[in-house]
Design an enzyme around this catalytic site. Sequence first.
Site, PDB file in Angstrom:
ATOM      1  N   GLU A   1       0.806  -1.227   0.000  1.00  0.00           N
ATOM      2  CA  GLU A   1       0.000   0.000   0.000  1.00  0.00           C
ATOM      3  C   GLU A   1       0.838   1.276   0.000  1.00  0.00           C
ATOM      4  O   GLU A   1       0.585   2.176  -0.820  1.00  0.00           O
ATOM      5  CB  GLU A   1      -0.969   0.011   1.193  1.00  0.00           C
ATOM      6  CG  GLU A   1      -2.020  -1.090   1.149  1.00  0.00           C
ATOM      7  CD  GLU A   1      -1.601  -2.337   1.898  1.00  0.00           C
ATOM      8  OE1 GLU A   1      -2.468  -3.004   2.470  1.00  0.00           O
ATOM      9  OE2 GLU A   1      -0.371  -2.648   1.907  1.00  0.00           O
TER      10      GLU A   1
ATOM     11  N   CYS B   1      -0.732   0.152   7.419  1.00  0.00           N
ATOM     12  CA  CYS B   1      -1.089   0.539   6.052  1.00  0.00           C
ATOM     13  C   CYS B   1      -2.457   1.216   6.015  1.00  0.00           C
ATOM     14  O   CYS B   1      -2.709   2.063   5.153  1.00  0.00           O
ATOM     15  CB  CYS B   1      -1.086  -0.686   5.146  1.00  0.00           C
ATOM     16  SG  CYS B   1       0.571  -1.364   4.897  1.00  0.00           S
TER      17      CYS B   1
ATOM     18  N   LEU C   1      17.536 -29.157  -7.535  1.00  0.00           N
ATOM     19  CA  LEU C   1      16.305 -28.579  -6.976  1.00  0.00           C
ATOM     20  C   LEU C   1      16.351 -27.062  -6.883  1.00  0.00           C
ATOM     21  O   LEU C   1      15.683 -26.464  -6.043  1.00  0.00           O
ATOM     22  CB  LEU C   1      15.989 -29.185  -5.602  1.00  0.00           C
ATOM     23  CG  LEU C   1      15.817 -30.708  -5.556  1.00  0.00           C
ATOM     24  CD1 LEU C   1      15.511 -31.166  -4.132  1.00  0.00           C
ATOM     25  CD2 LEU C   1      14.722 -31.176  -6.507  1.00  0.00           C
TER      26      LEU C   1
END
Length: 369
Positions: free
Chosen positions: A56, A88, A208
């Site tokens: 935000e 926020c 991986l």
Amino acid sequence: MTQLPEDERFMAEAIRLSREHLGLTSTNPSVGCLIVKDDIVIGRGVTAVGGRPHAEPQALAEAGEAARGATAYVTLEPCSHYGKTPPCAEALIAYGVARVVISVTDPDQRVSGRGINMLRAAGIEVETGVLETEGRRSLAGYLMRQTRNRPYVTLKLAVSADGMIGRVGEGQVRITGDAARAEVQMLRAESDAILVGIGTAISDDPELTCRIPGLEDRSPLRIVIDEQLQLPLGSKLVQTARRYPVIAVAAHQPSFDENTDAAFLGRRAALDAAGVEVLQSNSNEPGELLEALGTRGISSLLLEGGARTARRFLDADLVDRILLFQGPATIGKGGIESPVLKSNIPASFIHIGESRFGDDLCDEYERGF
């Protein structure tokens, strides 16, 4: 409070934006935020790598003074508490937005409903639940860790036309094509951790990591179920452990006899010296491991290898999503049967879509929200 025709369109864009930093925001969720005025996006923000700043304030800063009277679209309820950054909800109020549209209410007890109440008390119109199913899907890892203190578990399987995932004694068998394999690399980039069994680690010797050029640093934490600590010191996992962390999950320390204990402790010391962390947990109770990972802030776990390991998590009812990649070729004699097929998906899962990657198909199943 009335949902407007454009709300779903802008929320869909905010959800897409939120996915940019999946797996990169530490214990915080990857949230997307748009500031919209006169049907034009004037500010965008996504939770920053590492978890701060939140979405935000970044979107508001981009919008600047134009945010006054605008609408904010946020995938998760704005926080209302003081942590390492101010709330926020306060930022949205200070910038003078007129309306806030939220997809998912935050289950965090420090926030749940409080952010919404702060906004409404300031005279801001608030609409909730817009594209909530899609929003919850994008926040699945965070929501699972908040509500059940464990990561959201995705089981990925590549299955041949005759229902096999490999061939006994042959290590890694190529079942899907390049497009499907590239999609799996993106799954790795979006996951906090990836897990295989020791059988797969030894037979396939996988690394991986995320192999997409430029996204190598988005490689997940790598975990091997390794009850007796048999992971070879020369394996790719051990050789790269200092760059990309590896956890070997051993059984609780054995006490069979002095020689057995000494051998186990010797292997543990060697792995430790190579940079591999050893975590001892009951492999027959995968929930114990998931709880330990949740405590570490791991929100999403990708299961990517071993029929036995997959079956353990399925039998424990600890798989939340299944991605079934299906290739056109057959494996035949000596094949390793897949622990799950389209024909026997557990009844608790629903089919949410099918995608095509070249000659391969991927069916996605998840538990209903």
